[in-house]
Scaffold this motif. Structure first.
Motif, mmCIF file in Angstrom:
data_model
loop_
_atom_site.group_PDB
_atom_site.id
_atom_site.type_symbol
_atom_site.label_atom_id
_atom_site.label_comp_id
_atom_site.label_asym_id
_atom_site.label_seq_id
_atom_site.Cartn_x
_atom_site.Cartn_y
_atom_site.Cartn_z
ATOM 1 N N PHE B 488 38.910 0.156 12.570
ATOM 2 C CA PHE B 488 39.025 -0.612 13.800
ATOM 3 C C PHE B 488 37.927 -1.668 13.883
ATOM 4 N N ILE B 489 36.709 -1.265 13.517
ATOM 5 C CA ILE B 489 35.603 -2.222 13.549
ATOM 6 C C ILE B 489 35.840 -3.344 12.540
ATOM 7 N N THR B 490 36.215 -2.962 11.323
ATOM 8 C CA THR B 490 36.481 -3.983 10.312
ATOM 9 C C THR B 490 37.577 -4.922 10.792
ATOM 10 N N GLY B 491 38.624 -4.344 11.360
ATOM 11 C CA GLY B 491 39.717 -5.158 11.872
ATOM 12 C C GLY B 491 39.247 -6.097 12.970
ATOM 13 N N SER B 492 38.389 -5.587 13.845
ATOM 14 C CA SER B 492 37.897 -6.417 14.938
ATOM 15 C C SER B 492 37.053 -7.565 14.415
ATOM 16 N N ILE B 493 36.198 -7.264 13.448
ATOM 17 C CA ILE B 493 35.339 -8.312 12.893
ATOM 18 C C ILE B 493 36.182 -9.410 12.260
ATOM 19 N N THR B 494 37.156 -8.990 11.443
ATOM 20 C CA THR B 494 37.969 -9.998 10.758
ATOM 21 C C THR B 494 38.852 -10.735 11.766
ATOM 22 N N ALA B 495 39.355 -10.020 12.768
ATOM 23 C CA ALA B 495 40.210 -10.661 13.762
ATOM 24 C C ALA B 495 39.423 -11.700 14.545
ATOM 25 N N LEU B 496 38.213 -11.328 14.966
ATOM 26 C CA LEU B 496 37.370 -12.282 15.686
ATOM 27 C C LEU B 496 37.021 -13.465 14.786
ATOM 28 N N GLY B 497 36.762 -13.180 13.520
ATOM 29 C CA GLY B 497 36.486 -14.260 12.574
ATOM 30 C C GLY B 497 37.647 -15.233 12.534
ATOM 31 N N GLY B 498 38.853 -14.671 12.460
ATOM 32 C CA GLY B 498 40.041 -15.519 12.482
ATOM 33 C C GLY B 498 40.162 -16.260 13.808
ATOM 34 N N GLY B 499 39.815 -15.562 14.882
ATOM 35 C CA GLY B 499 39.915 -16.151 16.218
ATOM 36 C C GLY B 499 39.026 -17.372 16.384
ATOM 37 N N TRP B 500 37.789 -17.286 15.895
ATOM 38 C CA TRP B 500 36.862 -18.426 16.018
ATOM 39 C C TRP B 500 37.438 -19.654 15.336
ATOM 40 N N ASN B 501 38.030 -19.434 14.165
ATOM 41 C CA ASN B 501 38.642 -20.561 13.468
ATOM 42 C C ASN B 501 39.840 -21.104 14.222
ATOM 43 N N THR B 502 40.609 -20.169 14.785
ATOM 44 C CA THR B 502 41.829 -20.582 15.481
ATOM 45 C C THR B 502 41.524 -21.406 16.727
ATOM 46 N N LEU B 503 40.388 -21.116 17.352
ATOM 47 C CA LEU B 503 39.987 -21.846 18.569
ATOM 48 C C LEU B 503 40.151 -23.352 18.408
ATOM 49 N N ILE B 504 39.765 -23.815 17.214
ATOM 50 C CA ILE B 504 39.710 -25.267 17.018
ATOM 51 C C ILE B 504 41.098 -25.904 17.117
ATOM 52 N N VAL B 505 42.127 -25.143 16.723
ATOM 53 C CA VAL B 505 43.474 -25.699 16.882
ATOM 54 C C VAL B 505 44.193 -25.166 18.116
ATOM 55 N N ALA B 506 43.640 -24.123 18.728
ATOM 56 C CA ALA B 506 44.363 -23.509 19.837
ATOM 57 C C ALA B 506 43.976 -24.102 21.197
ATOM 58 N N GLU B 507 42.899 -24.894 21.209
ATOM 59 C CA GLU B 507 42.464 -25.419 22.503
ATOM 60 C C GLU B 507 42.786 -26.906 22.669
ATOM 61 N N TYR B 508 43.323 -27.464 21.627
ATOM 62 C CA TYR B 508 43.538 -28.912 21.676
ATOM 63 C C TYR B 508 44.592 -29.262 20.642
ATOM 64 N N LEU B 509 45.599 -29.976 21.071
ATOM 65 C CA LEU B 509 46.615 -30.393 20.104
ATOM 66 C C LEU B 509 46.946 -31.847 20.405
ATOM 67 N N SER B 510 46.804 -32.694 19.388
ATOM 68 C CA SER B 510 47.084 -34.108 19.610
ATOM 69 C C SER B 510 47.830 -34.669 18.409
ATOM 70 N N VAL B 511 48.495 -35.771 18.632
ATOM 71 C CA VAL B 511 49.171 -36.450 17.538
ATOM 72 C C VAL B 511 48.651 -37.870 17.495
ATOM 73 N N THR B 512 48.290 -38.316 16.308
ATOM 74 C CA THR B 512 47.829 -39.691 16.175
ATOM 75 C C THR B 512 48.972 -40.528 15.612
ATOM 76 N N ALA B 513 49.303 -41.573 16.314
ATOM 77 C CA ALA B 513 50.298 -42.507 15.799
ATOM 78 C C ALA B 513 49.627 -43.861 15.760
ATOM 79 N N GLY B 514 49.456 -44.383 14.563
ATOM 80 C CA GLY B 514 48.733 -45.638 14.426
ATOM 81 C C GLY B 514 47.300 -45.444 14.885
ATOM 82 N N THR B 515 46.880 -46.181 15.888
ATOM 83 C CA THR B 515 45.502 -46.054 16.340
ATOM 84 C C THR B 515 45.405 -45.259 17.628
ATOM 85 N N SER B 516 46.540 -44.972 18.242
ATOM 86 C CA SER B 516 46.478 -44.258 19.514
ATOM 87 C C SER B 516 46.667 -42.764 19.303
#
Lengths: 205, 575, 275
Positions: B488-516
């Motif tokens: 359970f601890i190992t799973g939690s550590i790895t899950a949280l590790g995955g979670g920190w990485n996921t934050l970067i795409v889970a809190e913001y989603l944008s599409v760039t078209a040209g310059t906008s």
């Protein structure tokens, strides 16, 4: 009656023969076990199969080497395999397997075939099946493809009188080259200091 | 003993079932039946870019892993530097550094006239950093654990040079390398899709295809993209990873030589699901990583608090010790951040007002990200634990359910994000959507670790419980939960590790078209600040947020997980 | 000139409390056609000594000479059989037997011939394409033996070769090793067997080097002149066994025996004495 199948390995069986021979060819089974600090039920599997093959006779709790058993010890490692092959061929177990192999397409039996084939033996577990296969391989009765888990017939060998050693796949037959030394080697006075050794089994010669 | 033809067939059918399920789900999700079919070729076209990046990154990782791993294992002096460096590298949330890599590589290749080289190299570099460490450890550890007698036999028979490499060293690494490759490849997809989403149109691939589809509200394209991705993943699993891992079984070596006849007759286990093995691999990695990485910190702590290394401490003092240490670490990081920002503002130019405003939001953003992570973690656990329990306790359900779960789990979480946004954003609102995304990035780590923990419960413990009539809650409290605690601890550590990485795409989603840049959705958090900083060229915001993120990850590891992990290892192992 | 001269070998290991002396000045000779056993209590460094003899490990001081030339790298005139078999699990039996051959720089024809020959004499025909894990312990050690014999070493080194096997298998394999040793057509010139099993040493060897507790030295070199095949049940065998036991447990020859071992006179008279 259930078909008897080996529960010990060829190496163990041979160890048993050597052990009995050290006791001058006959000994109380309990004493044999005691000699190697084993429990009796640890040597029983080998003893049972040695008896099945006619290498040892057991009566009144006493194991005695038969003539075949003695002959087996007096010859070279390679010739032992030949003797073993002839003995195994006579058992119901290997007769059945070999017959099935002969009639099998391309001389191959799959794992499933073997399982089915051996189903009549008293509930052989996986490890027993592998042991049976290893006996067959050791005696060069058939080959085995461990990737495909298939038994493969050794085709080019004529039934019965067959030369010892290599299956057809092995290039060149080393047997012929070294064989002469095999049984005549002992005490042939070839000048090497090593022949200070004695015949493997004085009783048999 | 071995899988029969029939059983193989049945397994095939079982694995085919999820395919059908996924396909029909896709059909019902699509606005028009079969509407997505016409989008399949285009989706496949974009997928081919992504796949090429994966292959190149994998090839690089493989070469790097073999060289680095071999050198670290062969050279004692190098080992002392190379392994700790790797330990640090692999604990860093690498996705946060992608923008840096992107800026660096784009800048480096901007004069060449072929700017796409820069973005592609940046994405390949990102995938490489997600794949390589784990593979290096595979090589390093298998060479280090090569039984001494095999090493001696090699020397004794004078086996040198190419023969030594071909017949001893390479084969020794094959088993671990294959399993770690499966793990790396799975992780690679996650990061590749994330990178393509972040870099958007400058990095054509399945990730940008999916996020563009979500932004355009094009459901057909979204489904088509997911279908081609899932098909590719399944094909790779069947035609590459499964045969490979079966083949790799040959290269296992037992560390304990067994001389009895039984050893020979033990049937070779076949058809082990690669993913499950891979997760076991992570668990092992986390375990060894923690032990090695925490050693200097623990001794530092001992020194700081004047505690002898052998003295027994209560849980409270241990907690206090780690808390102090954590605080020290956080303070150090904050000083670093402040210094970084100060240097930046002095030497480059004064901070723009927007940046100052955003940097002020940092503590709050960190807080809400952590809150989101905890929520996602709690829900994941609430689903993963009963599911794992159900699949282990009901063998029949497990036989049907496991292949299904394996397929679902092998879909990179980031690829599902655009779909989640498209289908659920309006109903759930941004907060819940973001938590749901975090969950998809965390739940499988928990699930597979809990599963292996449950499977590893010695049957005699269960039997003892049964024979003493321990059932219901007492059974869970006194038998099951303690038994799976380390997992359970190992799973939690790895899950949280995955979670920190996921934050970067889970809190913001944008599409760039040209310059906008069109922001599809965002919620306040540390991941959002990183993205906003990157997209709006507020480098100071980006740097501050990234440093805060790293600080938080390191601090939480030190304060929460390491003490728990030590406790788990000391108290709850059964061997 | 002796085939191998072991001269005043010392071996120290670093430890937390300074250095630990494992072997403290061991000397003996191995003659042509000598079957030498080294026995001693566990931890006395006999396996280390065997590795020093081949050059796998370095002695702290002292010298090993093979045919008069110092051994200062791994000697390819010797081949080792390992307690744990040490077979490469990913190589087939045939490839395992070939393991040491490729390194000798022989022609492919010669290598193929060697493989066939030694697979055959060790009774492994039928298992050429098998992997070690398919084999029982006894069969695996035959592969270890075939691999060592195939390089046609002058000296065969055996490190507790039977102790990882079950008792019956070991019994059978000992007999096979002796059969191969008797064959004048086969290598090696000499055998050095390291074992903790005194009966095994006496059943197989021409001479037994008895080593003391750590730091070990040679307590005695006992010639075994019992006729072959050795009868383990004979009075003479028992006497010799007891003698060696008392040597090892008391750490010095019993007073009655004197410095030179007495049993060689009182015990049997086989023609095999190469002393």
């Amino acid at each position: 009656m259930p078909t008897i199948f080996p529960k010990a390995s060829p190496s163990e069986l041979q160890g048993l023969l050597v052990l009995i021979n050290e006791h001058k060819g006959t000994e109380d089974v309990a004493r044999l076990a005691d000699d190697l600090d084993l429990e009796i039920d640890e040597i029983l599997p080998s003893l049972d199969y040695a008896e099945t093959l006619g290498l040892v006779k057991v009566s009144d709790g006493r194991a005695t080497l038969t003539d075949t058993g003695r002959r087996m010890l007096s010859v070279s490692i390679r010739e032992r395999k030949t003797i073993l092959r002839d003995l195994l061929r006579k058992t119901t177990l290997f007769k059945t397997i070999l017959r099935a192999l002969e009639s099998a397409p391309e001389g191959r039996l799959t794992e499933d075939d073997v399982q089915r084939l051996l189903a009549f033996t008293t509930a052989p577990s996986d490890s027993y099946v592998l042991n049976i296969i290893n006996w067959g391989r050791y005696a060069e009765l058939f080959r085995y493809d461990s990737d495909e888990h298939a038994l493969i017939a050794i085709r080019s060998r004529s039934q019965g009188r067959s030369p010892p050693s290599s299956p057809p796949s092995a290039p060149g037959t080393p047997g012929a080259r070294v064989a002469p030394a095999a049984s005549g080697q002992v005490g042939d006075g070839s000048g090497s200091p090593k022949d200070l050794a004695y015949p493997a089994n004085a009783v048999a010669t | 003993m071995v899988m029969s033809g029939f059983r193989k067939l049945r397994r095939g059918v079982l694995l085919g079932v999820p395919l059908v399920v996924v396909a029909s789900a896709a059909l019902t999700l699509g606005p028009r039946q079969f509407g997505f079919v016409s989008d399949l070729p285009e989706a496949a076209y974009y997928l081919s870019f992504s796949f090429t990046r994966m292959v190149v990154a994998y090839a690089l990782s493989l070469g790097f892993a073999l060289l680095y791993g071999y050198y670290a294992a062969a050279n004692r002096g190098a080992e002392r530097v190379m392994i700790p460096v790797l330990d640090i590298l692999q604990s860093v949330p690498i996705l946060g550094f992608f923008p840096v890599a992107l800026l660096f590589f784009v800048d480096a290749f901007s004069h060449t006239g072929v700017p796409w080289i820069g973005t592609n190299l940046a994405s390949i570099f990102l995938i490489f950093t997600s794949m390589a460490w784990n593979m290096v450890f595979g090589v390093y550890e298998s060479l280090k654990s090569l039984p001494g007698d095999l090493r001696e036999a090699t020397d004794s028979f004078g086996v040198r040079g190419w023969q030594r490499v071909r017949e001893v060293l390479l084969p020794a690494t094959v088993n671990r390398l294959v399993y770690n490759s499966i793990l790396s490849w799975t992780g690679g997809w996650f990061f590749l899709v994330a990178a393509e989403i972040i870099a958007s149109s400058t990095l054509p691939g399945i990730g940008s295809y999916l996020s563009t589809a979500a932004a355009d509200g094009n459901g057909d394209a979204l489904v088509a993209g997911l279908v081609v991705l899932i098909i590719l993943i399944i094909i790779l699993d069947f035609l590459l990873w499964r045969p490979l891992s079966r083949w790799a079984e040959k290269y296992r070596y037992d560390t304990t030589p067994s001389g009895d006849a039984d050893a020979a007759t033990t049937p070779v286990r076949m058809g082990i699901a690669p993913l499950r093995r891979a997760v076991a691999g992570i668990a092992r990695r986390v375990r060894t990583g923690f032990v090695t990485a925490s050693a200097p910190i623990v001794s530092l702590g001992n020194y700081a608090l004047g505690a002898g290394p052998t003295r027994r401490r209560s849980a409270v003092t241990t907690g206090v010790r780690y808390l102090t240490l954590g605080v020290i670490l956080i303070v150090c990081w904050l000083i670093l951040i402040a210094a970084g920002v100060a240097i930046y503002s002095i030497f480059i130019h004064p901070l723009p007002a927007a940046a100052v405003r955003l940097i002020r939001l940092l503590p709050e953003a960190l807080g809400s990200s952590i809150g989101r992570l905890i929520a996602a973690y709690g829900i994941s656990l609430g689903i993963a634990f009963p599911l794992a329990l159900f699949l282990t306790r009901r063998p029949k359900a497990g036989r049907v359910g496991m292949p299904l779960v394996e397929i679902v789990a092998s879909v990179p979480a980031t690829a599902v994000f655009p779909l989640i946004v498209f289908a659920l954003l309006t109903d759930l609102g941004p907060q819940l959507t973001s938590i749901l995304m975090l969950m998809t990035g965390m739940i499988w780590y928990l699930f597979f670790n809990l599963l292996s923990g449950l499977r590893a419960i010695p049957p005699d413990l269960d039997e003892a419980a049964r024979s003493y009539g321990v059932r219901g809650w007492p059974y869970y409290r006194r038998v099951l939960l303690p038994a799976i605690f380390p997992a359970f601890i190992t799973g939690s550590i790895t899950a949280l590790g995955g979670g920190w990485n996921t934050l970067i795409v889970a809190e913001y989603l944008s599409v760039t078209a040209g310059t906008s840049t069109k922001v599809i959705y965002q919620v306040s958090g540390i991941g959002q600040l990183i993205d906003v900083g990157f997209h709006e060229n507020l480098t100071s915001v980006y740097v501050a947020a990234l440093l805060a993120l790293v600080a938080a990850v390191v601090a939480i590891n030190e304060v929460v997980w390491k003490p728990l992990y030590r406790r788990a290892v000391e108290k709850y192992r059964y061997d | 000139m002796a085939l191998i001269e072991v001269r005043d070998i010392k071996k120290d290991y670093p430890s937390h409390h300074g250095t630990i002396s494992i072997i403290n000045g061991v000397s003996f000779d191995v003659a042509d056609s000598d079957f030498l056993a080294i026995v001693g209590p566990s931890g006395c460094g006999k396996s280390t000594l065997l590795r020093i003899i081949q050059g796998l490990e370095r002695a702290t001081s002292g010298e090993i000479r093979f045919r008069g030339r110092p051994v200062d790298a791994v000697s390819n005139e010797m081949a080792m059989v390992f307690q744990s078999f040490a077979l490469m699990p990913w190589l087939t039996i045939k490839e395992n037997v070939a393991f040491g051959l490729t390194a000798r720089g022989w022609t492919p024809e010669k290598i193929a011939a060697q493989i066939d020959r030694y697979i055959s004499v060790t009774g492994l025909v039928g298992f050429e394409e098998a992997y070690p894990r398919e084999l029982s312990g006894g069969m695996r050690q035959r592969v270890g033996l075939a691999r060592a014999l195939a390089v046609e070493p002058a000296v065969l080194l055996m490190d507790e070769p039977f102790s990882a096997l079950d008792a019956l298998t070991a019994e059978g394999l000992r007999e096979e090793v002796l059969q191969l040793w008797r064959d004048p057509e086969l290598p090696p010139e000499a055998v050095i067997l390291v074992t903790h099993n005194i009966e095994e040493a006496l059943a197989m060897a021409d001479r037994v080097v008895v080593m003391s507790h750590r730091p070990s030295r040679v307590l005695s070199v006992v010639p075994v002149t019992l006729s072959r095949p050795r009868e383990r049940k004979s009075e003479a065998f028992y006497e010799l066994t007891d003698y060696l036991y008392s040597l090892i447990t008391e750490g010095s020859p019993p007073p009655s025996a004197g410095a030179k071992p007495a049993p060689s006179e009182t015990l049997s008279t086989g023609p095999g004495d190469t002393q």
